[in-house]
Design a protein around this motif. Structure first.
Motif, short mmCIF file in Angstrom:
data_model
loop_
_atom_site.label_atom_id
_atom_site.label_comp_id
_atom_site.label_asym_id
_atom_site.label_seq_id
_atom_site.Cartn_x
_atom_site.Cartn_y
_atom_site.Cartn_z
N GLY A 27 82.88 -59.62 -3.25
CA GLY A 27 83.53 -58.51 -2.57
C GLY A 27 82.68 -57.93 -1.46
O GLY A 27 81.67 -58.50 -1.05
N ASP A 28 83.10 -56.79 -0.94
CA ASP A 28 82.38 -56.13 0.15
C ASP A 28 81.02 -55.62 -0.32
O ASP A 28 80.83 -55.31 -1.49
CB ASP A 28 83.20 -54.97 0.70
N THR A 29 80.10 -55.52 0.63
CA THR A 29 78.76 -55.02 0.33
C THR A 29 78.63 -53.58 0.77
O THR A 29 78.96 -53.24 1.91
CB THR A 29 77.69 -55.88 1.02
N HIS A 30 78.17 -52.76 -0.14
CA HIS A 30 77.94 -51.35 0.15
C HIS A 30 76.47 -51.04 -0.12
O HIS A 30 75.94 -51.37 -1.18
CB HIS A 30 78.82 -50.47 -0.75
N ILE A 31 75.80 -50.46 0.87
CA ILE A 31 74.41 -50.04 0.69
C ILE A 31 74.42 -48.53 0.43
O ILE A 31 74.74 -47.73 1.32
CB ILE A 31 73.55 -50.36 1.92
N GLY A 32 74.10 -48.16 -0.78
CA GLY A 32 74.08 -46.76 -1.15
C GLY A 32 72.71 -46.15 -0.93
O GLY A 32 71.70 -46.85 -0.83
N HIS A 33 72.67 -44.84 -0.83
CA HIS A 33 71.42 -44.12 -0.61
C HIS A 33 71.41 -42.85 -1.46
O HIS A 33 72.40 -42.12 -1.49
CB HIS A 33 71.26 -43.76 0.86
N SER A 34 70.31 -42.64 -2.15
CA SER A 34 70.16 -41.44 -2.97
C SER A 34 68.78 -40.85 -2.72
O SER A 34 67.79 -41.59 -2.62
CB SER A 34 70.34 -41.78 -4.45
N MET A 35 68.69 -39.53 -2.61
CA MET A 35 67.41 -38.89 -2.31
C MET A 35 67.32 -37.56 -3.05
O MET A 35 68.30 -36.81 -3.11
CB MET A 35 67.26 -38.68 -0.80
N ARG A 36 66.15 -37.27 -3.60
CA ARG A 36 65.88 -36.01 -4.30
C ARG A 36 64.44 -35.60 -4.06
O ARG A 36 63.58 -36.43 -3.75
CB ARG A 36 66.10 -36.16 -5.81
N SER A 37 64.17 -34.31 -4.26
CA SER A 37 62.81 -33.78 -4.10
C SER A 37 62.49 -32.83 -5.23
O SER A 37 63.38 -32.25 -5.86
CB SER A 37 62.67 -33.05 -2.75
N VAL A 38 61.20 -32.67 -5.46
CA VAL A 38 60.71 -31.69 -6.43
C VAL A 38 59.38 -31.14 -5.92
O VAL A 38 58.61 -31.87 -5.27
CB VAL A 38 60.55 -32.32 -7.83
N VAL A 39 59.10 -29.87 -6.17
CA VAL A 39 57.82 -29.28 -5.80
C VAL A 39 56.93 -29.29 -7.03
O VAL A 39 57.30 -28.76 -8.09
CB VAL A 39 57.99 -27.85 -5.26
N ILE A 40 55.77 -29.91 -6.89
CA ILE A 40 54.84 -30.10 -8.00
C ILE A 40 53.62 -29.21 -7.79
O ILE A 40 53.04 -29.19 -6.69
CB ILE A 40 54.41 -31.57 -8.11
N LYS A 41 53.21 -28.49 -8.82
CA LYS A 41 52.06 -27.58 -8.72
C LYS A 41 50.77 -28.36 -8.91
O LYS A 41 50.05 -28.24 -9.91
CB LYS A 41 52.19 -26.48 -9.77
N ALA A 42 50.50 -29.22 -7.93
CA ALA A 42 49.29 -30.04 -7.92
C ALA A 42 49.10 -30.55 -6.51
O ALA A 42 50.07 -30.70 -5.75
CB ALA A 42 49.41 -31.21 -8.90
N PRO A 43 47.85 -30.83 -6.10
CA PRO A 43 47.61 -31.34 -4.74
C PRO A 43 48.15 -32.76 -4.57
O PRO A 43 48.38 -33.49 -5.53
CB PRO A 43 46.09 -31.31 -4.63
N ALA A 44 48.32 -33.16 -3.32
CA ALA A 44 48.90 -34.47 -3.01
C ALA A 44 48.08 -35.61 -3.60
O ALA A 44 48.63 -36.61 -4.06
CB ALA A 44 49.05 -34.64 -1.50
N ALA A 45 46.74 -35.46 -3.59
CA ALA A 45 45.89 -36.53 -4.13
C ALA A 45 46.18 -36.77 -5.62
O ALA A 45 46.18 -37.91 -6.09
CB ALA A 45 44.42 -36.19 -3.92
N GLN A 46 46.43 -35.70 -6.37
CA GLN A 46 46.73 -35.84 -7.79
C GLN A 46 48.09 -36.49 -8.00
O GLN A 46 48.26 -37.36 -8.86
CB GLN A 46 46.71 -34.48 -8.48
N VAL A 47 49.09 -36.07 -7.22
CA VAL A 47 50.43 -36.66 -7.32
C VAL A 47 50.36 -38.13 -6.96
O VAL A 47 50.97 -38.99 -7.63
CB VAL A 47 51.42 -35.91 -6.42
N TRP A 48 49.63 -38.46 -5.91
CA TRP A 48 49.48 -39.86 -5.48
C TRP A 48 48.86 -40.70 -6.59
O TRP A 48 49.30 -41.81 -6.86
CB TRP A 48 48.59 -39.90 -4.23
N HIS A 49 47.85 -40.14 -7.24
CA HIS A 49 47.21 -40.85 -8.35
C HIS A 49 48.21 -41.15 -9.47
O HIS A 49 48.23 -42.27 -10.01
CB HIS A 49 46.05 -40.02 -8.88
N GLU A 50 49.05 -40.18 -9.82
CA GLU A 50 50.01 -40.39 -10.91
C GLU A 50 51.08 -41.40 -10.52
O GLU A 50 51.56 -42.16 -11.36
CB GLU A 50 50.66 -39.06 -11.31
N LEU A 51 51.47 -41.40 -9.25
CA LEU A 51 52.46 -42.38 -8.78
C LEU A 51 52.00 -43.81 -9.03
O LEU A 51 52.81 -44.69 -9.34
CB LEU A 51 52.73 -42.20 -7.29
N HIS A 52 50.71 -44.03 -8.90
CA HIS A 52 50.19 -45.40 -8.97
C HIS A 52 49.54 -45.72 -10.31
O HIS A 52 49.05 -46.83 -10.50
CB HIS A 52 49.18 -45.61 -7.84
#
Length: 353
Positions: free
Chosen positions: A155-180
């Motif tokens: 059938g037809d191809t549909h490219i969907g997009h979903s986006m969300r955000s959250v504010v985390i009480k931690a510096p970017a370096a800490q969030v980056w560490h947890e992501l990886h």
């Protein structure tokens, strides 16, 4: 009227009220097992429009015809019976393992709605014409006829997009560490996501290593699923864009329904992007996902995908927020470092390969 005499004693037969539902469910099983069992993308696949649209009509028609042979029914009953017979047909397919849990849960609302309409249509035929038997044969043959007439494929191809955000009480370096470094993921950290509740295996870990000038994230999930997320773009503590790399054994047989397998005929995840934006002492973490849906009923399938991905993003952002805030709180409560070690980095670099 109907073209056969109604048996006035039918209601006295043991379990007679179940006969119409059973007849409809058996019809659905015959269609699914005997006819629509081809591989994904083929003319007689279970994802073919002929089965998705006409299958519920056939199930409802048989159920209502059997019910009308017992006694005249109401319009409310026709809709109820058509919907219920389709629900039981999907459960029967699940019980005999011809259908997976994920597909069954996703498709049953559509089958039940179409089934209700089919029940009303067959009920009108039974009440206002003299040819219900011929009509039920026509409804039963309709999926096969449409399979021959309608084009095969995904059938037809549909490219969907979903986006969300959250504010985390931690510096970017800490969030980056947890992501990886999402190691040892516990079920209760993520199992609120709807996609996991309907049968997608739970994630177990997602740990990044640096390979040359790029990042590779090794993801492991239940049922021995494993694959890699490869960073096509990344800026430390700020941005990473993942593309997915699968090996022949990444998704073992039976780990996911063929109809919703990542990278399959009908579904794929295109990319996942994480963006980290400093907000004073906090960090805004944004996730953006693109995914492909390719079915002959995209009007329904894309809406289901939108709901599942939007909910997944909410849960996964909460997961990273909890881990990053907990880790930052622990680090903040430690004694100040000795002056001799003040220049050392607070966290280790990503492992290199």
């Amino acid at each position: 009227m109907i073209d056969t005499e109604i048996n006035p004693d039918a209601r006295l037969w043991p379990f007679s009220r179940w006969y119409p539902v059973i007849a409809g469910a058996v019809t659905g099983l015959i269609l699914r097992i005997g006819l629509f069992n081809d591989a994904p993308g083929e003319m007689m696949s279970a994802m073919a429009a002929a089965f998705i649209y006409a299958g519920p009509l056939a199930i409802s028609a048989v159920a209502v015809y059997v019910a009308e042979r017992q006694a005249r029914r109401s319009w409310k009953y026709y809709a109820w019976l058509g919907s219920r017979a389709n629900g039981w047909a999907v459960l029967a397919a699940l019980a005999v393992t011809i259908e997976g849990l994920i597909c069954a849960i996703v498709i049953v609302p559509l089958f039940m709605v179409i089934g209700a309409a089919g029940g009303l249509a067959m009920g009108a035929i039974c009440q206002r014409t003299n040819w219900p038997r011929s009509s039920v044969y026509g409804f039963a043959a309709l999926p096969l006829i449409l399979a021959v007439v309608l084009p095969a494929g995904a059938g037809d191809t549909h490219i969907g997009h979903s986006m969300r955000s959250v504010v985390i009480k931690a510096p970017a370096a800490q969030v980056w560490h947890e992501l990886h470094n999402a190691a040892a993921i516990e079920a209760d950290e993520v199992d609120r996501a709807w996609m996991y509740r309907i049968g997608v295996p739970l994630p177990e870990s997602g740990v990044t290593r640096q390979v040359g000038e790029t990042l590779v994230r090794d993801v492991r999930m239940g049922k021995s699923i494993h694959f890699a997320q490869v960073a096509s773009e990344w800026r430390e503590n700020s941005y990473v864009k993942w593309h997915y790399r699968f090996e022949p054994d990444s998704i073992p047989a039976g780990a996911l329904d063929d109809h919703v397998k990542i990278g399959g005929h009908y579904f794929d995840v295109v990319d996942t992007i994480y963006t980290l934006t400093p907000k004073g002492d906090a960090t805004e973490l944004t996730i953006s996902m693109h995914y492909r849906v390719s079915t002959q009923f995209n009007w329904y399938a894309t809406r289901v995908a939108d709901l599942l991905f939007n909910n997944f993003e909410k849960v996964i952002l909460e997961f990273y927020a909890r881990r990053a805030e907990a880790a930052f709180t622990r680090a903040s409560s430690l004694p100040a470092p000795h002056p001799a070690s003040a220049g050392l980095p607070r966290q280790a670099a990503l492992p290199r390969t």
